[in-house]
Design a protein around this motif. Structure first.
Motif, PDB file in Angstrom:
ATOM      1  N   LEU A  84     -42.576  18.795  34.414  1.00 13.03           N
ATOM      2  CA  LEU A  84     -43.714  18.183  34.852  1.00 13.03           C
ATOM      3  C   LEU A  84     -43.712  16.982  35.536  1.00 13.03           C
ATOM      4  CD1 LEU A  84     -45.752  18.313  31.305  1.00 13.03           C
ATOM      5  CD2 LEU A  84     -45.884  19.887  33.364  1.00 13.03           C
ATOM      6  N   TYR A  85     -44.687  16.619  36.487  1.00  5.24           N
ATOM      7  CA  TYR A  85     -44.498  15.263  36.947  1.00  5.24           C
ATOM      8  C   TYR A  85     -45.746  14.619  37.103  1.00  5.24           C
ATOM      9  CZ  TYR A  85     -46.598  17.559  41.199  1.00  5.24           C
ATOM     10  OH  TYR A  85     -47.320  17.958  42.044  1.00  5.24           O
ATOM     11  N   GLY A  86     -45.698  13.322  37.063  1.00  5.24           N
ATOM     12  CA  GLY A  86     -46.708  12.342  37.526  1.00  5.24           C
ATOM     13  C   GLY A  86     -46.359  11.360  38.437  1.00  5.24           C
ATOM     14  N   SER A  87     -47.091  11.368  39.457  1.00  2.55           N
ATOM     15  CA  SER A  87     -46.590  10.625  40.723  1.00  2.55           C
ATOM     16  C   SER A  87     -47.699   9.968  41.357  1.00  2.55           C
ATOM     17  CB  SER A  87     -46.098  11.444  41.591  1.00  2.55           C
ATOM     18  OG  SER A  87     -45.484  11.148  42.854  1.00  2.55           O
ATOM     19  N   GLN A  88     -47.394   8.596  41.599  1.00  2.00           N
ATOM     20  CA  GLN A  88     -48.566   7.739  42.208  1.00  2.00           C
ATOM     21  C   GLN A  88     -48.124   7.695  43.750  1.00  2.00           C
ATOM     22  OE1 GLN A  88     -51.083   6.426  40.221  1.00  2.00           O
ATOM     23  NE2 GLN A  88     -52.442   5.798  42.003  1.00  2.00           N
ATOM     24  N   THR A  89     -47.174   7.861  44.385  1.00  2.00           N
ATOM     25  CA  THR A  89     -46.721   7.579  45.656  1.00  2.00           C
ATOM     26  C   THR A  89     -46.106   8.638  46.254  1.00  2.00           C
ATOM     27  OG1 THR A  89     -44.628   6.431  45.027  1.00  2.00           O
ATOM     28  CG2 THR A  89     -46.933   4.768  45.624  1.00  2.00           C
ATOM     29  N   GLY A  90     -45.556   9.778  45.315  1.00  2.00           N
ATOM     30  CA  GLY A  90     -45.061  11.117  45.821  1.00  2.00           C
ATOM     31  C   GLY A  90     -43.537  11.052  45.486  1.00  2.00           C
ATOM     32  N   ASN A  91     -42.822   9.948  45.080  1.00  2.00           N
ATOM     33  CA  ASN A  91     -41.536   9.825  44.711  1.00  2.00           C
ATOM     34  C   ASN A  91     -41.273  10.947  43.499  1.00  2.00           C
ATOM     35  OD1 ASN A  91     -40.320   8.198  46.599  1.00  2.00           O
ATOM     36  ND2 ASN A  91     -41.040   6.269  45.409  1.00  2.00           N
ATOM     37  N   ALA A  92     -41.971  11.019  42.322  1.00  2.00           N
ATOM     38  CA  ALA A  92     -41.671  11.787  41.299  1.00  2.00           C
ATOM     39  C   ALA A  92     -42.126  13.074  41.616  1.00  2.00           C
ATOM     40  CB  ALA A  92     -42.702  11.221  40.126  1.00  2.00           C
ATOM     41  N   LYS A  93     -42.916  13.277  42.344  1.00  2.00           N
ATOM     42  CA  LYS A  93     -43.164  14.762  43.158  1.00  2.00           C
ATOM     43  C   LYS A  93     -42.167  15.269  43.687  1.00  2.00           C
ATOM     44  CE  LYS A  93     -46.447  17.353  45.900  1.00  2.00           C
ATOM     45  NZ  LYS A  93     -47.429  17.449  46.904  1.00  2.00           N
ATOM     46  N   ARG A  94     -41.454  14.641  44.530  1.00  2.00           N
ATOM     47  CA  ARG A  94     -40.580  14.910  45.333  1.00  2.00           C
ATOM     48  C   ARG A  94     -39.316  15.215  44.577  1.00  2.00           C
ATOM     49  NH1 ARG A  94     -36.594  11.739  47.407  1.00  2.00           N
ATOM     50  NH2 ARG A  94     -37.708  10.023  46.814  1.00  2.00           N
ATOM     51  N   LEU A  95     -39.058  14.466  43.514  1.00  2.00           N
ATOM     52  CA  LEU A  95     -37.727  14.833  42.594  1.00  2.00           C
ATOM     53  C   LEU A  95     -38.191  15.984  41.886  1.00  2.00           C
ATOM     54  CD1 LEU A  95     -37.021  11.263  41.610  1.00  2.00           C
ATOM     55  CD2 LEU A  95     -35.590  12.674  43.147  1.00  2.00           C
ATOM     56  N   ALA A  96     -39.371  16.030  41.316  1.00  2.00           N
ATOM     57  CA  ALA A  96     -39.657  17.310  40.489  1.00  2.00           C
ATOM     58  C   ALA A  96     -39.272  18.609  41.301  1.00  2.00           C
ATOM     59  CB  ALA A  96     -40.996  17.305  39.828  1.00  2.00           C
ATOM     60  N   GLU A  97     -39.890  18.690  42.693  1.00  2.00           N
ATOM     61  CA  GLU A  97     -39.802  19.946  43.573  1.00  2.00           C
ATOM     62  C   GLU A  97     -38.195  20.055  43.664  1.00  2.00           C
ATOM     63  OE1 GLU A  97     -43.917  19.512  46.019  1.00  2.00           O
ATOM     64  OE2 GLU A  97     -42.132  18.338  46.812  1.00  2.00           O
ATOM     65  N   LEU A 140     -38.701  19.341  31.305  1.00  2.00           N
ATOM     66  CA  LEU A 140     -38.050  18.266  31.827  1.00  2.00           C
ATOM     67  C   LEU A 140     -39.438  17.504  32.566  1.00  2.00           C
ATOM     68  CD1 LEU A 140     -35.131  19.457  34.021  1.00  2.00           C
ATOM     69  CD2 LEU A 140     -35.203  18.464  31.871  1.00  2.00           C
ATOM     70  N   ILE A 141     -39.473  16.182  32.364  1.00  2.00           N
ATOM     71  CA  ILE A 141     -40.523  15.411  32.765  1.00  2.00           C
ATOM     72  C   ILE A 141     -40.181  14.191  33.686  1.00  2.00           C
ATOM     73  CG2 ILE A 141     -42.382  13.908  32.226  1.00  2.00           C
ATOM     74  CD1 ILE A 141     -42.555  15.006  29.431  1.00  2.00           C
ATOM     75  N   VAL A 142     -40.718  14.099  34.805  1.00  2.00           N
ATOM     76  CA  VAL A 142     -40.301  13.134  35.870  1.00  2.00           C
ATOM     77  C   VAL A 142     -41.634  12.369  36.277  1.00  2.00           C
ATOM     78  CG1 VAL A 142     -39.444  12.592  38.326  1.00  2.00           C
ATOM     79  CG2 VAL A 142     -38.903  14.779  37.194  1.00  2.00           C
ATOM     80  N   ILE A 143     -41.556  10.902  35.911  1.00  2.00           N
ATOM     81  CA  ILE A 143     -43.046  10.131  35.822  1.00  2.00           C
ATOM     82  C   ILE A 143     -42.510   8.775  36.216  1.00  2.00           C
ATOM     83  CG2 ILE A 143     -42.832   9.386  33.329  1.00  2.00           C
ATOM     84  CD1 ILE A 143     -45.715  10.009  33.342  1.00  2.00           C
ATOM     85  N   SER A 144     -43.327   8.284  36.943  1.00  2.00           N
ATOM     86  CA  SER A 144     -43.261   6.835  37.489  1.00  2.00           C
ATOM     87  C   SER A 144     -44.263   6.031  36.418  1.00  2.00           C
ATOM     88  CB  SER A 144     -43.669   6.878  38.954  1.00  2.00           C
ATOM     89  OG  SER A 144     -45.184   7.051  39.101  1.00  2.00           O
ATOM     90  N   THR A 145     -43.806   4.624  36.449  1.00  2.00           N
ATOM     91  CA  THR A 145     -44.627   3.560  36.083  1.00  2.00           C
ATOM     92  C   THR A 145     -45.354   2.612  36.984  1.00  2.00           C
ATOM     93  OG1 THR A 145     -43.236   3.715  33.849  1.00  2.00           O
ATOM     94  CG2 THR A 145     -44.503   1.465  34.375  1.00  2.00           C
ATOM     95  N   VAL A 205     -38.644  29.066  36.215  1.00  2.00           N
ATOM     96  CA  VAL A 205     -39.094  27.734  36.143  1.00  2.00           C
ATOM     97  C   VAL A 205     -40.372  27.825  36.582  1.00  2.00           C
ATOM     98  CG1 VAL A 205     -38.332  27.397  38.157  1.00  2.00           C
ATOM     99  CG2 VAL A 205     -38.731  25.567  36.989  1.00  2.00           C
ATOM    100  N   ARG A 206     -41.404  26.797  35.826  1.00  2.00           N
ATOM    101  CA  ARG A 206     -42.627  26.398  36.456  1.00  2.00           C
ATOM    102  C   ARG A 206     -42.735  25.144  36.623  1.00  2.00           C
ATOM    103  NH1 ARG A 206     -47.493  27.050  32.171  1.00  2.00           N
ATOM    104  NH2 ARG A 206     -46.763  25.762  30.541  1.00  2.00           N
ATOM    105  N   LEU A 207     -43.410  24.679  37.741  1.00  2.00           N
ATOM    106  CA  LEU A 207     -43.494  23.222  38.198  1.00  2.00           C
ATOM    107  C   LEU A 207     -45.163  23.117  38.241  1.00  2.00           C
ATOM    108  CD1 LEU A 207     -42.479  20.727  39.484  1.00  2.00           C
ATOM    109  CD2 LEU A 207     -42.901  21.742  41.801  1.00  2.00           C
ATOM    110  N   LEU A 208     -45.385  21.943  37.649  1.00  2.00           N
ATOM    111  CA  LEU A 208     -46.795  21.328  37.392  1.00  2.00           C
ATOM    112  C   LEU A 208     -47.039  20.114  37.349  1.00  2.00           C
ATOM    113  CD1 LEU A 208     -47.940  23.821  34.409  1.00  2.00           C
ATOM    114  CD2 LEU A 208     -48.535  24.084  36.728  1.00  2.00           C
ATOM    115  N   ARG A 209     -47.978  19.815  38.084  1.00  2.00           N
ATOM    116  CA  ARG A 209     -48.375  18.234  38.184  1.00  2.00           C
ATOM    117  C   ARG A 209     -48.939  18.064  36.762  1.00  2.00           C
ATOM    118  NH1 ARG A 209     -52.611  17.246  42.461  1.00  2.00           N
ATOM    119  NH2 ARG A 209     -54.156  17.714  40.804  1.00  2.00           N
ATOM    120  N   ALA A 210     -48.980  16.885  36.125  1.00  2.00           N
ATOM    121  CA  ALA A 210     -49.031  16.554  34.695  1.00  2.00           C
ATOM    122  C   ALA A 210     -50.756  16.817  34.490  1.00  2.00           C
ATOM    123  CB  ALA A 210     -48.830  15.099  34.114  1.00  2.00           C
ATOM    124  N   ASP A 211     -51.821  16.555  35.267  1.00  2.00           N
ATOM    125  CA  ASP A 211     -53.013  16.828  35.014  1.00  2.00           C
ATOM    126  C   ASP A 211     -53.503  18.294  35.129  1.00  2.00           C
ATOM    127  OD1 ASP A 211     -53.020  16.991  37.796  1.00  2.00           O
ATOM    128  OD2 ASP A 211     -54.474  15.589  38.125  1.00  2.00           O
TER     129      ASP A 211
END
Length: 603
Positions: free
Chosen positions: A70-83, A116-121, A96-102
C-alpha cells in the motif's frame, strides 16, 4: 508479424458505453502500462474460460498467501517507491498486489498476512490526501485485531520539520498495537530518500520472501512480460524537451515575474492527462554557484570525489547539489564547522519555532556569509543534499495542444535579502530558458487529481496565482470533449491589471461557454485584502448547492496557508448553508475527499 489494427477498425464486440469507459480508463497510460493491462485482461479471459467468474477470482486472491503493498503519496515519491517494490517482488517470484491507500478494501485488512506500507508525512504531521481514510480507519475503533499479519512500514518525510515521518511512525506503532509482527523495523527516509529506502526495501522484501516461503529459485526473468522495446523516459531517465516558447504573462511592473512555457515532447513517448505534473531537473543559477565559491574561497575546478564519482566542484554545485533549500542537516554541519553558539542553540528541540523561522527566511548562502567557517570541498559536497526534481502542474490538455507538446506556468523566485540577490533553482532555470534550449523532464501522474469520468458533472476549480495552471488544462480538455457539466473557476492574485494570469483565455472561454462562471479575488486592489476564500464565503449558498448536486471540487496552490484557509471556509459553508454541526461538516468534507470529489494539488 501481424499488423496492429486501429481500435476503431476492430469488430464492435462491446457496447458503445463500454467502449467509451474502456477508452477513458486507458487514457494517459504509458505503453508499458497498456501492455500490462493487456496481459491482465488475457489472464482474466483465461479464468473465465476455465469457468472461474471474476468474483470467484477476486475471492481467491483475497485469501491466498501474497504480499500486499500500500502507498500514500502526495508528490509521487511514495508511489514511485511502492511501484519499485512491487516490480522487485514480482521478479523474486512473490505473488503481489499494489494499491493506493484509498483504493484498498478496508475489510481485507483482517485477512492480510503480509503487508508493506510506504507513506509520506505532509505539513504538520498530516497524511497525504489519498491515505487519510486508511489512517483514520486504522486509528479508529473499527480496526481489527491483526495477530496473523506480518508488516513493515517505510515513512517518507523531511527531518527539517518537527513532525518528521509522523504518519509512518503512527502506522508502525498502531499495527504493532493491534497484534501484528514486524517483518522489518520502521524505515524513516529523509529528503535524500534512497539512503534509507534502498536498504529498507532489500531487507523488507527478503523477510517477506522468507515469510511467504518463496524459494530464491522462483525469481522470474525480466523478459517474462512482453514489453515494448521503444525507449521510455522517467524520473531516472528524463527526456530533453526543447523549449518552443517562453513568454512572460504578467505586466512589467508586477512584483513577481510569471512565465508561460511550451515544451516539445516529440519523440519522447511521454503521455499525460489533465491533472498530471511535469518533473523538471533544474540547474542551479550560475550566479549562485559563484556566490558560494567566493564566500568559501574554493576553486571551481577542484576535482571532488563523492559516492564513487569524481567531478569538478562547480559541477557538483551547479548540477548535483541543493543550494537554495536550507535543511537541518546542513545547518547542523555548518554549526559544527563554524562553532557558532547561535546556530547550535537554534538546533535544540526546545527552539523548534526559531529553527522553523530560520528555514523560512534563509537560504544556505546566508548562513555561509553570516557564520563564517572554513569548508573543505569534499566535506561541503558530502554535507549538501542531492539536487531533486521540481514538479509543476501541467497547464495544457494534450487534446487541445497535441500529444507532443506540454505547457507549464512558472513564477520566478528572485528577491533581495541580507544585501544580496537570491533565486529559486528551478524557477530561475526555467524562466531564463531560451527557445530551442532543452530541459530535462518527465511526467508524474496524479491519479487523484482527475476530471470526473462522468462529463455531466459540474466542476469547481480554486486556483490562486500559478495554482490556476491545471485548471487551464481542465477547461481546455472539457471544451475539446464537449463535456456537459458546468465549469466554475475561482482565481486570485495581487493585482487585476498586473497579475491576471491567462486573462484573455478565461474571457474567451466565458464567451464560448467553455467556462460558466469566473470569480476573482485581487488582494491588493482594495482597501481590505480579499482572497479566494472570501469569494467562496460570498458565494457559499451556490457553492454548497453545486456540491450537493454532485459537483467535483479542486484546489491547487499553497499548502501552508491558502489550502488550509479554503478547507476551513468549506467547513464554515457547510455549517451555514447545509445545516451541519462543525463536526458533521468536517465529516461531510472528509467524505467528499474519500469519494474523490474533493481533490487537492498543494505544495
Amino acid at each position: 508479424m501481424n499488423a496492429l489494427v486501429a481500435p476503431e477498425h476492430l469488430p464492435a464486440i462491446l457496447t458503445p458505453e463500454k467502449t467509451a469507459l474502456l477508452a477513458r480508463l486507458a487514457e494517459g497510460l504509458a505503453p508499458e502500462e497498456l501492455y500490462w493491462v493487456a496481459a491482465w485482461s488475457a489472464s482474466r479471459a483465461g479464468q473465465a474460460q476455465r469457468g472461474a467468474s471474476p468474483a470467484d477470482a477476486h475471492a481467491g486472491t483475497a485469501t491466498a498467501p501474497r504480499l500486499t503493498i500500500l502507498y500514500g503519496s502526495q508528490t509521487g515519491n511514495a508511489k514511485r517507491l511502492a511501484e519499485q517494490l512491487a516490480a522487485r517482488s514480482e521478479s523474486a517470484g512473490m505473488p503481489v498486489r499494489l494499491l493506493r491507500a484509498d483504493a484498498y478494501p478496508q475489510r481485507d485488512l483482517a485477512k492480510e498476512s503480509h503487508l508493506l506500507i510506504v507513506i509520506s508525512t505532509q505539513g504538520e504531521g498530516e497524511p497525504p490526501d489519498d491515505a487519510r481514510g486508511f489512517v483514520e480507519f486504522l486509528a479508529g475503533k473499527r480496526a481489527p485485531r491483526l495477530p496473523g499479519l506480518h508488516y513493515a512500514v517505510l515513512g517518507l518525510g523531511d527531518s527539517s520539520y518537527p513532525q518528521f515521518c509522523a504518519i509512518g511512525r503512527q502506522l508502525d506503532a498502531r499495527l504493532a498495537e493491534l497484534g501484528a509482527d514486524r517483518l522489518a523495523p520502521l524505515g524513516e527516509a529523509d529528503v535524500d530518500i534512497d539512503q534509507v529506502a534502498v536498504p529498507w526495501s532489500s531487507k523488507a522484501l527478503e523477510q517477506a520472501r522468507e515469510a511467504l516461503g518463496t524459494p530464491a529459485s522462483a525469481a522470474r526473468s525480466a523478459t517474462v512480460h512482453a514489453l515494448p522495446t521503444r525507449n521510455t523516459h522517467s524520473r531516472e531517465q528524463p527526456f530533453a524537451a526543447t523549449v518552443l516558447a517562453n513568454q512572460r504573462i504578467v505586466s512589467r511592473d508586477s512584483e513577481r515575474a510569471v512565465h508561460h512555457l511550451e515544451l516539445s515532447l516529440e519523440g519522447s513517448g511521454l503521455r499525460y492527462a489533465p491533472g498530471d505534473a511535469i518533473g523538471i531537473w533544474p540547474t542551479n543559477p550560475p550566479a549562485l554557484v559563484e556566490q558560494w565559491l567566493q564566500a568559501l574561497r574554493l576553486d571551481d575546478a577542484q576535482e571532488v570525489t563523492h559516492g564513487g564519482r569524481t567531478l569538478p566542484l562547480a559541477q557538483w554545485l551547479g548540477r548535483e547539489r541543493e543550494m537554495t533549500r536550507l535543511t537541518r542537516t546542513f545547518v547542523a554541519a555548518h554549526a559544527a564547522a563554524s562553532g557558532h553558539a547561535d546556530l547550535m542553540r537554534v538546533l535544540r528541540k526546545e527552539n523548534a519555532a526559531s529553527f522553523a523561522e530560520l528555514l523560512a527566511s534563509h537560504q544556505p548562502i546566508d548562513l555561509l556569509r553570516r557564520y563564517r567557517a572554513a569548508w573543505r570541498a569534499e566535506d561541503l559536497v558530502a554535507a549538501l543534499r542531492p539536487l531533486t526534481p521540481r514538479l509543476y502542474s501541467i497547464a495544457s490538455s494534450a487534446r487541445a495542444v497535441g500529444e507532443e507538446e506540454v505547457h507549464l506556468t512558472v513564477a520566478r523566485v528572485e528577491y533581495d535579502a541580507y544585501g544580496a540577490p537570491h533565486w529559486g533553482a528551478a524557477s530561475a532555470f526555467l524562466s531564463s530558458a531560451q527557445e530551442d534550449a532543452t530541459v530535462p523532464v518527465f511526467i508524474e501522474a496524479n491519479d487523484r487529481f482527475r476530471l470526473p469520468a462522468d462529463d455531466s458533472r459540474d466542476i469547481i476549480m480554486i486556483g490562486p496565482g500559478t495554482g490556476v495552471a491545471p485548471f487551464r488544462a481542465f477547461v481546455q480538455d472539457r471544451r475539446e470533449t464537449g463535456a456537459r457539466g458546468r465549469n466554475w473557476l475561482v482565481f486570485g492574485n495581487r493585482h487585476f491589471t498586473r497579475d491576471f494570469l491567462y486573462q484573455v483565455e478565461w474571457q474567451e472561454a466565458l464567451k464560448a461557454g467553455a467556462l460558466h462562471r469566473l470569480d476573482l479575488a485581487f488582494s491588493r486592489d482594495g482597501a481590505e485584502k480579499t482572497y479566494v476564500q472570501d469569494r467562496l464565503r460570498e458565494q457559499g449558498r451556490e457553492l454548497y448547492a453545486w456540491l450537493e448536486g454532485g459537483a467535483h471540487l479542486y484546489v491547487c496552490g499553497d499548502a501552508n496557508h491558502m489550502a488550509k484557509d479554503v478547507h476551513a471556509t468549506l467547513i464554515d459553508i457547510a455549517v451555514a448553508h447545509g445545516g451541519h454541526s462543525p463536526d458533521a461538516a468536517r465529516e461531510w468534507l472528509a467524505d467528499l475527499l474519500t469519494q474523490g470529489r474533493y481533490a487537492r494539488d498543494v505544495y
